[in-house]
Design a protein around this motif. Sequence first.
Motif, mmCIF file in Angstrom:
data_model
loop_
_atom_site.group_PDB
_atom_site.id
_atom_site.type_symbol
_atom_site.label_atom_id
_atom_site.label_comp_id
_atom_site.label_asym_id
_atom_site.label_seq_id
_atom_site.Cartn_x
_atom_site.Cartn_y
_atom_site.Cartn_z
ATOM 1 N N GLU A 117 0.756 -1.201 0.047
ATOM 2 C CA GLU A 117 -0.077 0.084 -0.053
ATOM 3 C C GLU A 117 0.838 1.087 0.048
ATOM 4 O O GLU A 117 0.403 2.328 -0.346
ATOM 5 C CB GLU A 117 -0.791 0.080 1.298
ATOM 6 C CG GLU A 117 -0.125 0.147 2.673
ATOM 7 C CD GLU A 117 -1.266 -0.069 3.764
ATOM 8 O OE1 GLU A 117 -1.590 1.035 4.187
ATOM 9 O OE2 GLU A 117 -1.319 -1.201 4.204
ATOM 10 N N HIS A 118 2.248 1.187 0.309
ATOM 11 C CA HIS A 118 3.065 2.206 0.379
ATOM 12 C C HIS A 118 3.755 2.354 -1.019
ATOM 13 O O HIS A 118 4.560 3.599 -1.063
ATOM 14 C CB HIS A 118 3.868 2.185 1.458
ATOM 15 C CG HIS A 118 3.349 2.123 2.809
ATOM 16 N ND1 HIS A 118 2.549 3.186 3.344
ATOM 17 C CD2 HIS A 118 3.026 1.144 3.740
ATOM 18 C CE1 HIS A 118 2.250 2.974 4.567
ATOM 19 N NE2 HIS A 118 2.435 1.551 4.782
ATOM 20 N N LEU A 119 3.792 1.548 -1.749
ATOM 21 C CA LEU A 119 4.589 1.503 -3.024
ATOM 22 C C LEU A 119 3.958 2.531 -3.793
ATOM 23 O O LEU A 119 2.436 2.586 -4.177
ATOM 24 C CB LEU A 119 4.804 0.231 -3.583
ATOM 25 C CG LEU A 119 5.616 -0.907 -2.576
ATOM 26 C CD1 LEU A 119 5.813 -2.182 -3.525
ATOM 27 C CD2 LEU A 119 7.072 -0.183 -2.411
ATOM 28 N N PRO A 120 4.599 3.060 -4.954
ATOM 29 C CA PRO A 120 4.145 4.206 -5.819
ATOM 30 C C PRO A 120 3.166 3.240 -6.858
ATOM 31 O O PRO A 120 3.428 1.949 -7.109
ATOM 32 C CB PRO A 120 5.408 4.334 -6.680
ATOM 33 C CG PRO A 120 6.260 4.504 -5.634
ATOM 34 C CD PRO A 120 6.176 3.403 -5.127
ATOM 35 N N ARG A 121 2.203 3.706 -7.479
ATOM 36 C CA ARG A 121 1.351 3.195 -8.241
ATOM 37 C C ARG A 121 1.617 3.234 -9.864
ATOM 38 O O ARG A 121 0.856 2.802 -10.601
ATOM 39 C CB ARG A 121 -0.026 3.716 -8.101
ATOM 40 C CG ARG A 121 -0.594 3.453 -6.553
ATOM 41 C CD ARG A 121 -1.422 2.149 -6.728
ATOM 42 N NE ARG A 121 -1.882 1.858 -5.482
ATOM 43 C CZ ARG A 121 -2.685 0.665 -4.994
ATOM 44 N NH1 ARG A 121 -3.043 0.046 -5.919
ATOM 45 N NH2 ARG A 121 -2.995 0.599 -3.676
ATOM 46 N N ASP A 122 2.935 3.749 -10.046
ATOM 47 C CA ASP A 122 3.327 3.874 -11.462
ATOM 48 C C ASP A 122 3.998 2.619 -11.997
ATOM 49 O O ASP A 122 4.660 2.870 -13.290
ATOM 50 C CB ASP A 122 4.047 5.165 -11.671
ATOM 51 C CG ASP A 122 5.324 4.788 -10.912
ATOM 52 O OD1 ASP A 122 5.586 4.130 -10.226
ATOM 53 O OD2 ASP A 122 6.402 5.805 -11.412
ATOM 54 N N ARG A 123 3.976 1.587 -11.357
ATOM 55 C CA ARG A 123 4.604 0.268 -11.958
ATOM 56 C C ARG A 123 3.871 -1.009 -11.532
ATOM 57 O O ARG A 123 3.238 -0.845 -10.456
ATOM 58 C CB ARG A 123 6.033 0.322 -11.425
ATOM 59 C CG ARG A 123 6.222 0.293 -9.903
ATOM 60 C CD ARG A 123 7.720 -0.129 -9.639
ATOM 61 N NE ARG A 123 8.307 0.984 -9.406
ATOM 62 C CZ ARG A 123 9.785 0.841 -9.543
ATOM 63 N NH1 ARG A 123 10.379 -0.115 -9.774
ATOM 64 N NH2 ARG A 123 10.406 2.187 -9.816
ATOM 65 N N VAL A 124 4.016 -1.924 -12.251
ATOM 66 C CA VAL A 124 3.619 -3.130 -11.956
ATOM 67 C C VAL A 124 4.464 -3.633 -10.871
ATOM 68 O O VAL A 124 5.719 -3.674 -10.804
ATOM 69 C CB VAL A 124 3.693 -4.177 -13.081
ATOM 70 C CG1 VAL A 124 3.326 -5.672 -12.703
ATOM 71 C CG2 VAL A 124 2.757 -3.679 -14.373
#
Length: 263
Positions: free
Chosen positions: A65-72
């Motif tokens: 939930e803390h990781l950026p959403r711009d990557r798989v």
Amino acid sequence: MTPFARLVERVHRRRHDGVVRHRVDVMGTTTAWVERAAEGPPTAPALVLVPGLSMSWRAYQWLLEHLPRDRVVVAVDPPASGRTGRPQRGLDADAQAAHVAALLDHLGIRGADLVGHSLGALTVARLAGSRPDLARRVVLVGPSPDPHLPHPRDHLLALVGDARRERPRVLVQAATDYVRASPALLPAFVAQIGTSATEVMAGVVAPTTVLRGGRDAVAGRRWCADLAAAVEDGRSLVLPGGTHGLPQHDPADLAAVLRDVLR
């Protein structure tokens, strides 16, 4: 389904929103992983997460939930852990790396950012060393086993000492995964005690960050520094208050470091 069971299911779906579970045959073994898609077209390489000894992808569930959403993001269940079966071949770091590499080949992933925790850090290092085409950057979190702990009992005592500092949820998640994992993983871990930093990092050309928690009793400062020094572009970092279970105990802090070093 009881009201309590429905509540647990709703919480579970909300916590893992956007995470899709998969299973496929890899090298003759049923292999499980989860994937969180990017929001819109990806603007960064895929991020591959490999957990530690006997752990499933759930070791990273609070980090997602803390990781950026711009990557798989792909989080794997390594061989003989989670929902992945036990292969016929060995379970050491090289065999684990070959299995993860075959999964990434199946998924068509190249030039990924690879993150491994504890024993998974050794798997990621051997993966990057044997298949440089799969690794853009490498992050080793609390790498284990530390050869400066020369006997299995030393590692056990270090884990027990570290467990006293972990959040209860870390212990519950770890215990649940340990029960499901194959006992054959333990002798495979013991056999790797004493492996040098040079051996672990052989062939690694990707920029590498070795990260440990300042209170980590399992992965020592000297060991992490040795691993970072064994590659041309390596550095060692410390999260001062962190424990060995950084992905579970300090997911927001770990994510902040990942955003910085994988930029």
